[in-house]
Design a protein around this motif. Sequence first.
Motif, mmCIF file in Angstrom:
data_model
loop_
_atom_site.group_PDB
_atom_site.id
_atom_site.type_symbol
_atom_site.label_atom_id
_atom_site.label_comp_id
_atom_site.label_asym_id
_atom_site.label_seq_id
_atom_site.Cartn_x
_atom_site.Cartn_y
_atom_site.Cartn_z
ATOM 1 N N ASP A 32 0.926 -1.275 -0.102
ATOM 2 C CA ASP A 32 -0.030 0.125 0.023
ATOM 3 C C ASP A 32 0.825 1.210 -0.067
ATOM 4 O OD1 ASP A 32 -2.420 -1.480 2.264
ATOM 5 O OD2 ASP A 32 -2.092 -1.593 -0.064
ATOM 6 N N LEU A 33 1.688 1.530 -1.119
ATOM 7 C CA LEU A 33 2.782 2.700 -1.202
ATOM 8 C C LEU A 33 2.610 3.165 -2.399
ATOM 9 C CD1 LEU A 33 5.677 3.200 0.539
ATOM 10 C CD2 LEU A 33 6.168 2.596 -1.858
ATOM 11 N N GLY A 34 2.708 4.546 -2.385
ATOM 12 C CA GLY A 34 2.769 5.168 -3.512
ATOM 13 C C GLY A 34 4.147 6.100 -3.601
ATOM 14 N N TYR A 36 5.762 9.702 -5.535
ATOM 15 C CA TYR A 36 5.119 11.030 -6.022
ATOM 16 C C TYR A 36 6.706 11.900 -6.305
ATOM 17 C CZ TYR A 36 0.704 9.749 -4.186
ATOM 18 O OH TYR A 36 -0.408 9.119 -3.962
ATOM 19 N N TYR A 87 8.968 11.706 -2.876
ATOM 20 C CA TYR A 87 8.239 11.146 -1.617
ATOM 21 C C TYR A 87 7.524 9.875 -1.833
ATOM 22 C CZ TYR A 87 8.486 16.244 -0.068
ATOM 23 O OH TYR A 87 8.926 17.373 0.048
ATOM 24 N N LEU A 89 4.576 7.527 0.131
ATOM 25 C CA LEU A 89 3.413 7.519 0.990
ATOM 26 C C LEU A 89 2.771 6.237 1.201
ATOM 27 C CD1 LEU A 89 0.763 9.126 1.944
ATOM 28 C CD2 LEU A 89 -0.240 8.970 -0.295
ATOM 29 N N ASP A 91 -0.438 4.064 2.583
ATOM 30 C CA ASP A 91 -1.722 4.030 2.654
ATOM 31 C C ASP A 91 -2.612 2.955 3.262
ATOM 32 O OD1 ASP A 91 -4.665 5.500 0.644
ATOM 33 O OD2 ASP A 91 -4.607 4.757 2.626
ATOM 34 N N LEU A 96 -2.295 8.315 7.672
ATOM 35 C CA LEU A 96 -1.281 8.124 6.340
ATOM 36 C C LEU A 96 -0.020 8.855 6.739
ATOM 37 C CD1 LEU A 96 -3.612 8.298 3.291
ATOM 38 C CD2 LEU A 96 -3.571 6.625 4.717
ATOM 39 N N PHE A 98 3.752 10.186 4.900
ATOM 40 C CA PHE A 98 4.775 10.363 3.928
ATOM 41 C C PHE A 98 6.121 10.135 4.246
ATOM 42 C CE2 PHE A 98 2.420 12.084 0.139
ATOM 43 C CZ PHE A 98 1.417 12.609 0.867
ATOM 44 N N VAL B 37 -4.009 17.434 1.958
ATOM 45 C CA VAL B 37 -2.580 17.269 2.083
ATOM 46 C C VAL B 37 -1.879 18.460 2.268
ATOM 47 C CG1 VAL B 37 -0.378 16.300 1.181
ATOM 48 C CG2 VAL B 37 -2.367 14.951 1.037
ATOM 49 N N GLN B 39 1.571 21.261 3.177
ATOM 50 C CA GLN B 39 3.000 21.244 3.136
ATOM 51 C C GLN B 39 3.626 22.559 3.537
ATOM 52 O OE1 GLN B 39 4.809 21.121 -1.054
ATOM 53 N NE2 GLN B 39 6.484 20.045 -0.119
ATOM 54 N N LYS B 43 8.885 22.388 3.754
ATOM 55 C CA LYS B 43 9.098 21.174 4.249
ATOM 56 C C LYS B 43 8.508 20.173 3.398
ATOM 57 C CE LYS B 43 10.632 22.900 8.364
ATOM 58 N NZ LYS B 43 12.053 22.630 8.894
ATOM 59 N N GLY B 44 8.325 18.887 4.102
ATOM 60 C CA GLY B 44 7.863 17.857 3.491
ATOM 61 C C GLY B 44 6.285 17.677 3.423
ATOM 62 N N LEU B 45 5.519 16.685 2.747
ATOM 63 C CA LEU B 45 4.182 16.559 2.750
ATOM 64 C C LEU B 45 3.473 15.833 4.096
ATOM 65 C CD1 LEU B 45 4.129 15.110 -0.871
ATOM 66 C CD2 LEU B 45 3.654 17.606 -0.285
ATOM 67 N N TRP B 47 -0.296 14.510 5.421
ATOM 68 C CA TRP B 47 -1.465 14.127 5.175
ATOM 69 C C TRP B 47 -2.409 14.809 6.199
ATOM 70 C CZ3 TRP B 47 -4.607 10.856 8.250
ATOM 71 C CH2 TRP B 47 -5.738 10.469 8.267
ATOM 72 N N ARG B 50 -9.218 12.793 5.439
ATOM 73 C CA ARG B 50 -9.717 11.746 4.448
ATOM 74 C C ARG B 50 -11.171 11.774 4.703
ATOM 75 N NH1 ARG B 50 -7.138 6.278 2.759
ATOM 76 N NH2 ARG B 50 -6.064 7.619 1.046
ATOM 77 N N GLU B 61 -11.377 10.227 8.471
ATOM 78 C CA GLU B 61 -10.240 9.953 9.232
ATOM 79 C C GLU B 61 -9.415 11.469 9.395
ATOM 80 O OE1 GLU B 61 -9.678 7.162 10.594
ATOM 81 O OE2 GLU B 61 -11.021 5.817 9.333
ATOM 82 N N TYR B 97 -3.249 21.144 -0.092
ATOM 83 C CA TYR B 97 -3.986 20.545 -1.312
ATOM 84 C C TYR B 97 -5.208 19.754 -1.204
ATOM 85 C CZ TYR B 97 0.888 21.700 -3.099
ATOM 86 O OH TYR B 97 2.384 22.132 -3.442
ATOM 87 N N GLY B 105 -2.940 4.543 -1.634
ATOM 88 C CA GLY B 105 -1.533 5.068 -1.938
ATOM 89 C C GLY B 105 -1.406 5.947 -3.245
ATOM 90 N N PHE B 107 -3.045 9.065 -4.785
ATOM 91 C CA PHE B 107 -3.508 10.430 -4.884
ATOM 92 C C PHE B 107 -3.135 10.754 -6.294
ATOM 93 C CE2 PHE B 107 -4.355 9.571 -0.922
ATOM 94 C CZ PHE B 107 -3.763 10.459 0.160
ATOM 95 N N TRP B 110 -4.415 16.099 -8.078
ATOM 96 C CA TRP B 110 -4.068 17.348 -7.001
ATOM 97 C C TRP B 110 -4.427 18.514 -7.630
ATOM 98 C CZ3 TRP B 110 -0.421 16.418 -2.521
ATOM 99 C CH2 TRP B 110 -0.112 15.045 -2.542
ATOM 100 N N GLY B 111 -5.029 19.385 -6.645
ATOM 101 C CA GLY B 111 -5.135 20.814 -6.897
ATOM 102 C C GLY B 111 -3.921 21.442 -6.953
ATOM 103 N N GLN B 112 -3.989 22.660 -7.319
ATOM 104 C CA GLN B 112 -2.852 23.582 -7.495
ATOM 105 C C GLN B 112 -2.428 24.123 -5.813
ATOM 106 O OE1 GLN B 112 -5.959 24.768 -7.747
ATOM 107 N NE2 GLN B 112 -5.979 26.825 -6.838
#
Lengths: 107, 120
Positions: A32-34, A36, A87, A89, A91, A96, A98, B37, B39, B43-45, B47, B50, B61, B97, B105, B107, B110-112
């Motif tokens: 369950d990994l993506g 990016y 990255y 992720l 899931d 979740l 990253f 999500v 940022q 830095k990193g992303l 979550w 949901r 969640e 986002y 896993g 996504f 994505w929006g802008q």
Amino acid sequence: AIQMTQSPSSLSASVGDRVTITCRASQGIVNDLGWYQQKPGKAPELLIYLASTLQSGVPSRFSGSGSGTDFTLTISSLQPEDFATYYCLQDHDYPLTFGGGTKVEIK
Amino acid sequence: EVHLAESGGGLVQPGGSLRLACAASGFIFTDHYMDWVRQAPGKGLEWVARIRNKVNSYTIEYAASVRGRFTISRDNSKNLLYLEMNSLKTEDTAVYYCTRDAIRGAFDIWGQGTMVTVSS
């Protein structure tokens, strides 16, 4: 929470190089990994999902492998447009999470 | 064309509130899980939240860092996703986002992004 440890945090490579990025999960996540790719000022883009399935439209030089706790993203021949931050992720369970990211820079 | 577009970001004082919206188009909105999500600058992303699809009763969640302060919701008649943010903290400063889930896993859209700055 499942921790995703991504390595390296940065690397320098040349056009044409083979590049490997790894993510290790603190517990098993099946597949369950993506993966990016994110370029500066832009939203991330999906490259790989379910650990090894290439997203439609993504060049075949990108590939993913692994299951359980250890995963790899490979770029077989680095192209100029591949310089970016990558990255992983998971899931598999909430929250979740990253990986910390890998910045791929030009050598 | 499949598309997501966020709005509603801005500058807000600590303790304040803000509501983000994400307009979805080009796909059957009720078929998909949707996520937020964020940022932080440099830095990193991370979550955030949901909301599941119709088949899964739109259950929700949250990340621990926002649970009890943020509320994710959706208006399926208008193809809109929301993030209501209350009791904002300086550490909530980030680009937010909205994303569409294709499968675990993944996504895939994505929006802008919309920038939220929490500062006095």
